[in-house]
Design an enzyme around this catalytic site. Structure first.
Site, PDB file in Angstrom:
ATOM      1  N   ASN A 144       3.571  -0.226  33.764  1.00 53.73           N
ATOM      2  CA  ASN A 144       4.493  -0.061  34.745  1.00 53.73           C
ATOM      3  C   ASN A 144       5.823   0.041  34.715  1.00 53.73           C
ATOM      4  O   ASN A 144       5.934   0.270  35.822  1.00 53.73           O
ATOM      5  CB  ASN A 144       5.310  -2.703  34.102  1.00 53.73           C
ATOM      6  CG  ASN A 144       4.513  -3.281  33.992  1.00 53.73           C
ATOM      7  OD1 ASN A 144       4.783  -3.617  35.704  1.00 53.73           O
ATOM      8  ND2 ASN A 144       4.108  -3.937  33.886  1.00 53.73           N
ATOM      9  N   ARG A 155       1.623  -2.265  27.874  1.00 52.78           N
ATOM     10  CA  ARG A 155       2.253  -2.991  29.322  1.00 52.78           C
ATOM     11  C   ARG A 155       3.438  -2.532  30.029  1.00 52.78           C
ATOM     12  O   ARG A 155       3.245  -2.599  30.815  1.00 52.78           O
ATOM     13  CB  ARG A 155       1.792  -4.283  28.897  1.00 52.78           C
ATOM     14  CG  ARG A 155       2.383  -5.506  30.230  1.00 52.78           C
ATOM     15  CD  ARG A 155       2.693  -6.559  29.925  1.00 52.78           C
ATOM     16  NE  ARG A 155       1.805  -7.438  29.397  1.00 52.78           N
ATOM     17  CZ  ARG A 155       1.127  -7.424  27.959  1.00 52.78           C
ATOM     18  NH1 ARG A 155       2.606  -7.973  26.632  1.00 52.78           N
ATOM     19  NH2 ARG A 155       0.725  -8.166  27.272  1.00 52.78           N
ATOM     20  N   SER A 165      -1.415  -3.771  23.685  1.00 53.30           N
ATOM     21  CA  SER A 165      -1.593  -4.615  24.512  1.00 53.30           C
ATOM     22  C   SER A 165       0.630  -4.291  24.805  1.00 53.30           C
ATOM     23  O   SER A 165       1.124  -5.024  25.867  1.00 53.30           O
ATOM     24  CB  SER A 165      -1.515  -5.732  24.714  1.00 53.30           C
ATOM     25  OG  SER A 165      -1.248  -6.547  24.118  1.00 53.30           O
TER      26      SER A 165
END
Lengths: 156, 285
Positions: free
Chosen positions: B216, B212, B208
Site C-alpha cells: 500500500n 500488505r 501478509s
C-alpha cells in the site's frame, strides 16, 4: 525491494518501542484513566445518594408538618374543650351562687315576713285589746288575759 | 525538480525513468546492494519518528493528570481508550502486552505512513542539497520495516501462545489441529498434514502483514512520484506545462486526500490483525 539486514534492526527497534510503551507509558495513562473513571463513578454515586437523602429529608419534613398540624388541631380541640368546661363550670357556679343568693334572700324574706307577722300579731292583739277595752270600758289586765290573748293572736 | 530542464524529447523519457528509479532507491551503507547492507534513510526516519512517538506517548503518560487533563492528554487518552476497547472486545483475558503492543503499532505505523503526506520531492531535494545521493523518507514503503515489525509480531504470537497454553498443549496442537483424529494410528497419519498446514498458516501471517502494508505504501509513494513526473521537464514556454500543472495539482490533491484515509486504515489493519493473531494464539482449539 529485496530485504536486507535492515529488517533485523527495524524489528528489534520496534520491539524496543513496544517494550518502552508497555513498561513506562501504558500503565501510567491507564491508571490515570481508571482513576478518573472511578472518581466520576463515585461522584455520580454521591450525587445519587444526596438526591435520595434530599428526598428522604423532604419526606421527613412533610411528615413533621403533618404531625405538627395534627398536634395543632389536637391542641385547638383541647382548648375548645377546656373553654367549654370553663364556661360550663362558670355557668354551674353562677347557678349555684344564684341559688344560694336566692335561698339567702328567701330566708331573709321568710324572716322578715315572720317578723312582720309577729309585729302585726302584736299590733292586732293591741288593737283587739284596745277595742275590747273600749267595748268593755275598762282595762284588761294583760297578764290575766294573757292566755286568751295569745289564743286570739294565734288564731289571727 | 532534480532534473535539468535542458532535455530533448527522447532523453526526457530517460529522465523520467531515471527520476523514478532515483526516487525508489534507498540511501545505503556500506554498499549499494546485497543482503549485508543497511538502509540508512529508513533507519534514520524510523529512529526519529519512534523517538517522537515515545516522547509524546510516554511523556504525556507520565505527566497524566487525573483531575484536569490537557488537550493533548485528552486526545491520547481517546486513542488509548479506543484501542483498549478493541483489544478487550477481541481478547477475553488479561494481558499486559496486547494493548500496549496495539497502540504502539497503530501510533508508529501512522507516524511512518504520515511521511507520505510530505511533498514527494521536499526532503529528497533537501538531502540532495546536503550531499545525499538518494533519500527515501517513508519507512513503511521499505519492506525491511514492515517485515521487521511483522516478524516481531510473529515471535510475540508464539511467545504468547506458549505462555497461555503451556508448552505441552502448544506443541501438541501443532500436530493435532485442524484435523482431529481419534485412533492412535489416525493421529499419527494426520500429524504431518496438520503440521504442514500449521506451518503454512503461521508463515502466511508475517508475510501478509508485511506485504500488505508495504504494498500500500509503496504504491502510494509511486503514484505520488508519477504525479510529480507530470511537470518534470516543464518549461514556462510550453502550453502543456500549464495544462499538466493544473492536472498535477488536481491529481495530487485527490491522491493526498485519499491517502489520508489509507495511512490511517493501514495502521489500523496492521494493529487489528496483530491483536487478532495474538488472541487466537491464546485460544485453545
Amino acid at each position: 525491494m529485496i530485504p536486507n539486514i535492515t529488517f533485523v534492526i527495524q524489528g528489534v527497534a520496534f520491539f524496543a518501542v513496544v517494550w518502552l510503551v508497555m513498561k513506562f507509558g501504558w500503565p501510567h495513562i491507564m491508571a490515570a484513566i481508571e482513576e478518573r473513571q472511578q472518581k466520576i463513578a463515585e461522584g455520580l454515586a454521591a450525587a445519587d445518594r444526596a438526591k435520595a437523602e434530599l428526598k428522604d429529608a423532604d419526606a421527613r419534613v412533610a411528615d413533621e408538618i403533618k404531625k405538627a398540624r395534627v398536634q395543632a388541631a389536637e391542641i385547638v380541640d383541647k382548648a375548645h374543650q377546656q373553654a367549654n368546661q370553663i364556661v360550663d363550670k362558670a355557668k354551674a357556679d353562677a347557678l349555684l351562687e344564684a341559688a344560694r343568693v336566692k335561698a339567702t334572700a328567701q330566708t331573709e324574706i321568710d324572716g322578715m315576713v315572720g317578723k312582720a307577722r309577729e309585729t302585726l300579731r302584736g299590733q292586732v292583739a293591741a288593737l283587739a285589746m284596745q277595742g275590747a277595752q273600749k267595748i268593755i270600758g275598762r282595762e284588761i289586765n294583760a297578764d290575766t288575759h294573757k292566755a286568751l290573748l295569745d289564743q286570739l293572736v294565734a288564731e289571727i | 525538480m532534480l532534473q535539468t530542464q535542458a532535455a530533448e524529447h527522447e532523453s526526457a523519457s530517460g529522465g523520467m525513468t531515471e527520476y523514478i528509479v532515483h526516487h525508489l532507491h534507498h540511501l545505503r551503507w556500506p554498499r549499494e546492494d546485497g543482503f549485508w547492507t543497511l538502509n540508512i534513510d529508513t533507519l534514520f526516519f524510523t529512529f526519529v519518528l519512534s523517538a517522537l512517538f515515545c516522547l509524546l506517548f510516554i511523556g504525556i503518560a507520565r505527566r497524566a493528570r487525573v483531575a484536569n487533563p490537557g488537550k493533548l492528554q485528552s486526545f491520547i487518552e481517546m486513542v488509548v481508550v479506543f484501542v483498549d476497547g478493541l483489544v478487550k472486545e477481541t481478547f477475553h483475558g488479561t494481558s499486559k502486552l496486547i494493548a500496549p503492543l496495539a497502540i504502539t503499532i497503530f501510533g508508529l505505523v501512522f507516524f511512518y505512513n504520515f511521511l507520505d503526506m510530505l511533498p514527494v520531492d521536499m526532503l529528497p531535494s533537501a538531502g540532495h542539497a546536503a550531499g545525499l545521493k538518494y533519500l527515501r523518507i517513508v519507512p513503511t514503503a521499505d519492506l525491511n520495516t514492515t517485515l521487521g515489525m511483522a516478524l516481531c509480531v510473529f515471535f510475540l504470537i508464539h511467545y504468547f501462545g506458549l505462555k497461555h497454553k503451556g508448552p505441552k498443549l502448544f506443541f501438541a496442537e501443532m500436530v493435532t489441529a485442524p484435523f482431529h483424529a481419534h485412533g492412535m494410528a489416525m493421529k499419527i497419519a494426520l500429524a504431518p498434514v496438520n503440521l504442514l498446514l500449521r506451518i503454512i498458516e503461521e508463515a502466511v501471517r508475517p508475510v501478509s502483514l508485511s506485504l500488505r502494508l508495504f504494498g500500500n505504501m509503496y504504491a502510494g509513494e509511486l503514484i505520488f512520484i508519477l504525479i510529480a513526473v507530470m511537470t518534470l521537464d516543464a518549461a514556462l514556454s510550453h502550453v502543456s506545462t500549464y495544462l499538466l500543472g493544473f492536472g498535477q495539482f488536481i491529481a495530487g490533491f485527490i491522491w493526498t486526500a485519499f491517502h489520508i484515509l489509507i495511512i490511517v486504515l493501514q495502521a489500523f489493519i496492521f494493529m487489528m490483525l496483530s491483536v487478532v493473531y495474538l488472541s487466537m494464539a491464546a485460544e485453545k482449539h
